[in-house]
Design a protein around this motif. Structure first.
Motif, PDB file in Angstrom:
ATOM      1  N   ALA A  41     -26.363  14.399  42.648  1.00 46.36           N
ATOM      2  CA  ALA A  41     -25.180  13.539  42.691  1.00 46.36           C
ATOM      3  C   ALA A  41     -24.258  13.955  43.838  1.00 46.36           C
ATOM      4  O   ALA A  41     -23.698  13.099  44.545  1.00 46.36           O
ATOM      5  CB  ALA A  41     -24.435  13.596  41.363  1.00 46.36           C
ATOM      6  N   GLU A  42     -24.100  15.265  44.027  1.00 45.96           N
ATOM      7  CA  GLU A  42     -23.282  15.751  45.136  1.00 45.96           C
ATOM      8  C   GLU A  42     -23.907  15.383  46.479  1.00 45.96           C
ATOM      9  O   GLU A  42     -23.216  15.022  47.434  1.00 45.96           O
ATOM     10  CB  GLU A  42     -23.109  17.271  45.032  1.00 45.96           C
ATOM     11  N   GLU A  43     -25.239  15.466  46.553  1.00 41.93           N
ATOM     12  CA  GLU A  43     -25.941  15.113  47.792  1.00 41.93           C
ATOM     13  C   GLU A  43     -25.763  13.637  48.118  1.00 41.93           C
ATOM     14  O   GLU A  43     -25.528  13.262  49.278  1.00 41.93           O
ATOM     15  CB  GLU A  43     -27.422  15.470  47.656  1.00 41.93           C
ATOM     16  N   PHE A  44     -25.893  12.793  47.090  1.00 38.51           N
ATOM     17  CA  PHE A  44     -25.690  11.360  47.301  1.00 38.51           C
ATOM     18  C   PHE A  44     -24.270  11.079  47.790  1.00 38.51           C
ATOM     19  O   PHE A  44     -24.062  10.271  48.696  1.00 38.51           O
ATOM     20  CB  PHE A  44     -25.952  10.593  45.999  1.00 38.51           C
ATOM     21  N   ALA A  45     -23.302  11.732  47.161  1.00 41.39           N
ATOM     22  CA  ALA A  45     -21.911  11.505  47.551  1.00 41.39           C
ATOM     23  C   ALA A  45     -21.673  11.938  48.997  1.00 41.39           C
ATOM     24  O   ALA A  45     -20.972  11.253  49.750  1.00 41.39           O
ATOM     25  CB  ALA A  45     -20.979  12.267  46.607  1.00 41.39           C
ATOM     26  N   ALA A  46     -22.295  13.064  49.386  1.00 39.47           N
ATOM     27  CA  ALA A  46     -22.109  13.561  50.750  1.00 39.47           C
ATOM     28  C   ALA A  46     -22.683  12.598  51.777  1.00 39.47           C
ATOM     29  O   ALA A  46     -22.029  12.275  52.784  1.00 39.47           O
ATOM     30  CB  ALA A  46     -22.764  14.936  50.890  1.00 39.47           C
ATOM     31  N   ILE A  47     -23.891  12.120  51.533  1.00 44.23           N
ATOM     32  CA  ILE A  47     -24.500  11.227  52.522  1.00 44.23           C
ATOM     33  C   ILE A  47     -23.816   9.865  52.503  1.00 44.23           C
ATOM     34  O   ILE A  47     -23.684   9.215  53.550  1.00 44.23           O
ATOM     35  CB  ILE A  47     -26.026  11.103  52.302  1.00 44.23           C
TER      36      ILE A  47
END
Length: 489
Positions: A41-47
């Motif tokens: 979820a954090e990775e999705f938010a970052a990208i």
């Protein structure tokens, strides 16, 4: 370098990053360890933060002001970049990141709630997703229709009023045909168990028969079958059931329709704004015509019978004609993705009406399960037995796809128009299908629809391909002729 060239180079990089985000989504549904959900979820938010910043970069507006198109392709690219820039600029970066983060987590919560048949466990998360999508719709719509603003992401130019009118014209014929069929004796079905490894071997053969290029794709398993990617990396998923091989085979054909659309887009458009399918309605037209008008035809199922005998031995069906009747059997069922051609759109229209009510606030999430069950009983004549067969069966709302469901039925309407034109151009098509030869049919679709990518607007593309404006009439005529013949009505 011209303003157009600089803009296109920048946009291609943005689209490449979006493809990477898509690959994260594919991995989440197929390979990701169960405990990795919070980090993903954090990775999705970052990208998504990076993508949103690029899509709203002030330089895009400056390039658009200076760029001039010297061809039809350049004009289409500028049209789509401008549309994307204007829409993205209306959405705060904070909101885009929050939607990406929340919907990533929501997928796992939905899957667990579905497995436990517990809608209450998912309802708070769904409320959070819905609130965020309402906020997004309000930012896009300003003083307009919030649902239409969300719908426009999936079917540019369409309105809910226009689709409701089309669906209202579709519904009575479907209801009458369904009622007439269910009064007739049911065809024989398959029996026994079907080795799941053998299903995957056969499904790979069928995928390539329909033109799927495995050198630029792959087939994996997922809870909810889907297609992901474009251009040179287009992946699909399917699912298997020991007692129902058709679930695997026809989920695969459906997703191959999506995948072939992306694989067959002109290579010159790769990673450009028009380098993907033009809309979800047109995308669905490809998956549905592959799955239904071609894959469930009497001619093709005659060929498939031999393939299934080779893969599974005796499976309780005596002939190709018997298999045709089994595959096209109309019976009561809960699951949209497993529904027959006659009843499928009734499933979609149920969701279309419920999600419009959710977005408008006329229906609250806490009341959704009851509203679903009431509408289902009214439309289908029997009660939902558990949430996994009802309100929790689809992944779409958990990932924020409000406005997506009506494109399924619109895709069926487009498929009806395309099939009518295809048969007019290739009147002896059944001779090919009976030999498992899909090349002329899929070649026609590649030439008329798929290679153009996003060059033309959705309705314009279908009109150009068929010679007439889209209408529900060809779909109704096809269904009426096929099933009145099959059930001897």
């Amino acid at each position: 370098m011209s303003a157009y060239s600089e803009l296109l180079a920048f946009t291609r990089q943005t689209n490449a990053l979006a493809q990477i985000a898509g690959r994260l989504g594919w991995d989440q549904e197929t390979m990701m360890p169960r405990g990795a959900g919070d980090q993903r979820a954090e990775e999705f938010a970052a990208i998504e933060s990076v993508l949103h910043a690029r899509r709203t970069d002030p330089r895009v507006g400056e390039w658009l002001a200076k760029a001039e198109a010297s061809s039809e392709v350049e004009a289409a690219n500028l049209r789509d970049i401008r549309r994307s820039f204007e829409r993205a600029s209306k959405i705060p970066s904070r909101l885009a990141e929050e939607i990406a983060k929340v919907t990533s987590k929501a997928q796992g919560i939905w899957a667990e709630a579905r497995a436990a048949n517990d809608f209450a466990a998912f309802a708070p998360t769904l409320s959070e997703v819905l609130d965020l999508k309402r906020e997004e719709g309000a930012a896009l719509a300003k003083d307009g229709n919030i649902y239409d603003a969300l719908l426009d992401d999936y079917e540019p130019g369409a309105t809910s009023a226009e689709l409701a009118a089309m669906f209202d014209a579709l519904r009575p014929g479907l209801v009458d045909l369904r009622a007439a069929i269910l009064e007739q004796p049911k065809p024989k079905g398959v029996s026994g168990e079907f080795d799941e490894a053998a299903q995957m071997v056969l499904t790979q053969k069928i995928a390539t028969t329909f033109g799927y290029d495995l050198s630029r794709g792959r087939i994996d398993k997922a809870v909810h079958p889907f297609s992901s990617g474009s251009g040179q990396d287009v992946r699909i998923t399917t699912r298997t059931s020991k007692t129902d091989p058709f679930n695997c085979l026809y989920s695969t054909i459906h997703e191959v329709g999506h995948a072939c659309y992306e694989q067959n887009i002109d290579d010159a458009y790769l990673l450009s704004p028009i380098g993907g399918g033009v809309s979800m309605g047109v995308h669905e037209s490809q998956s549905r015509i592959y799955e239904n008008q071609l894959g469930r035809s009497r001619a093709f199922t005659g060929w498939l019978y031999g393939q299934m005998r080779d893969a599974f031995g005796d499976f309780g069906i005596a002939s190709g004609e018997e298999l045709y009747r089994a595959i096209n059997k109309i019976e009561n069922g809960y699951i949209r993705t497993e529904s027959d051609e006659v009843q499928y759109n009734l499933h979609v229209l149920l969701r279309f009406d419920l999600e419009r009510a959710l977005v408008s606030g006329d229906l609250q999430v806490r009341d959704l399960e009851g509203a679903w069950n009431d509408r289902f009983a009214s439309d289908f004549g029997f009660a939902v037995d558990k949430p996994a067969n009802g309100v929790l069966q689809d992944v779409h709302w958990s990932v924020g796809l409000f406005g997506y469901f009506p494109t399924y039925s619109l895709g069926n309407v487009y498929a009806g128009c395309l099939h009518q034109a295809l048969r007019a151009d290739i009147p002896d098509l059944d001779d090919d299908l009976a030999q498992g030869n899909l090349s002329r049919a899929t070649g026609w679709l590649a030439e008329r629809v798929q290679r153009h990518g996003g060059l033309y607007a959705p309705r314009d593309l279908v009109t150009r391909a068929t010679g007439q404006a889209p209408s529900e009439a060809p779909l109704l005529a096809y269904l009426d002729a096929k099933f009145r013949d099959l059930y001897e009505l």
